[in-house]
Design an enzyme around this catalytic site. Structure first.
Site, PDB file in Angstrom:
ATOM      1  N   ALA A 217      25.362 -14.385  12.900  1.00 37.99           N
ATOM      2  CA  ALA A 217      24.577 -13.182  12.629  1.00 37.99           C
ATOM      3  C   ALA A 217      24.802 -12.749  11.190  1.00 37.99           C
ATOM      4  O   ALA A 217      25.845 -12.988  10.600  1.00 37.99           O
ATOM      5  CB  ALA A 217      24.998 -12.063  13.586  1.00 37.99           C
TER       6      ALA A 217
ATOM      7  N   GLU B 277      25.927 -30.580  18.423  1.00 34.34           N
ATOM      8  CA  GLU B 277      25.885 -29.292  17.736  1.00 34.34           C
ATOM      9  C   GLU B 277      27.242 -29.036  17.107  1.00 34.34           C
ATOM     10  O   GLU B 277      28.281 -29.252  17.730  1.00 34.34           O
ATOM     11  CB  GLU B 277      25.552 -28.160  18.706  1.00 34.34           C
TER      12      GLU B 277
END
Length: 287
Positions: free
Chosen positions: A50, A16
């Site tokens: 976000a 990741e």
């Protein structure tokens, strides 16, 4: 390629990465990808912050580059909390056009800067939507120590079963430092009829501030052995780095010996640490 197919052939290793926080660091970010590429991961997932469409665009660009320039299968993180259905359809269309077949579908964390949208209140809602609106390999997150908002392990497994029944093809766990939590979780999942591959998410922790942040965000348990390492080496950064790498390797050796489907390394964009771990475990993954 749909990454779920890889588990039929081998024990999977994936990484990741997260997008650079400053636009001026894009070049160094891709230097990191170059170094990770040399380790021949089965896929690389790219996180999304976000904030909806702007962050999704950045994630898509990076994932597309990883696949189309570097030749590594990529996975896009897609949080649903700040998307409505129209926006989600646009993202799916963009992914299809970029040749990206793999999505890690998440509810996403609330951010006080943005007002959440209500089309995807749960990850299972987003998974169903993706399943109905495209031919994607859908990955979901799972939690060996339970999701922070879930009161019991049984309820957490029930929620996970909803996600799998909605169209999930594979799972990646949140980080953990005690393998017994993973084994207990895997047993509960099997009893619940969850039969998709489960990758164990491993994060090498190499400084005390990182540990404190992980505990705060994820609520993970820190076993005595781990705490002893931290307390012994917290004032010796080099020693703590070595101890953190060694602890992650020990976890992976044990997981591999106990038949884990795959290992997902949270690299924190640090190719040096990732390479050190890879050099210790690469032969295990082919056994």
């Amino acid at each position: 390629m749909k990454t779920s197919a890889l588990f039929k052939q081998k024990r999977v290793l994936s990484f990741e990465v997260f997008p650079p926080k400053q636009s001026g660091s894009v070049e160094s970010f891709y230097s990191t990808v170059e170094e990770l590429k040399d380790l021949a991961p089965d896929f690389i997932s790219v996180t999304s912050g976000a904030g909806g469409s702007e962050n999704n665009t950045e994630t898509l660009e990076i994932a597309s580059t990883i696949k189309n320039k570097y030749g590594i299968e990529s996975v896009v993180h897609l949080p649903g909390i700040n998307l409505d259905k129209k926006e989600a359809l646009k993202v799916l269309d963009d992914l299809k056009n970029a040749g990206i077949e793999n999505i890690l579908a998440l509810r996403g964390d609330e951010n006080p800067t943005f007002t959440p949208k209500n089309d995807f209140k749960h990850a299972s809602d987003l998974i169903s939507f993706i399943e109905d609106n495209g031919d994607f390999n859908i990955i979901a997150a799972c939690y060996p120590e339970n999701h922070l908002e879930c009161p019991t392990a049984i309820e957490d497994i029930h929620n996970l079963k909803y996600k799998v029944d909605a169209g999930t093809n594979q799972l990646i766990t949140q980080l953990f430092f005690d393998n017994s939590y993973f084994y207990d979780f895997r047993e509960r999942a099997a009893i619940a009829g969850i039969d998709v591959p489960i990758e164990a998410g491993i994060m090498p922790v190499v400084n005390k501030r990182q540990i404190e942040r992980m505990v705060s965000l994820c609520g993970v348990d820190l076993p005595k052995k781990f705490l002893s390492i931290i307390n012994t080496f917290e004032n010796n950064p080099e020693a703590l780095l070595e101890a953190g790498i060694a602890y992650a390797v020990d976890q992976i050796v044990d997981l591999t010996a106990n038949g884990v489907d795959g290992i997902h390394l949270y690299t924190m964009n640090n190719p040096y640490i990732t390479r050190r771990i890879y050099e210790s475990i690469s032969t295990l993954l082919t056994s």
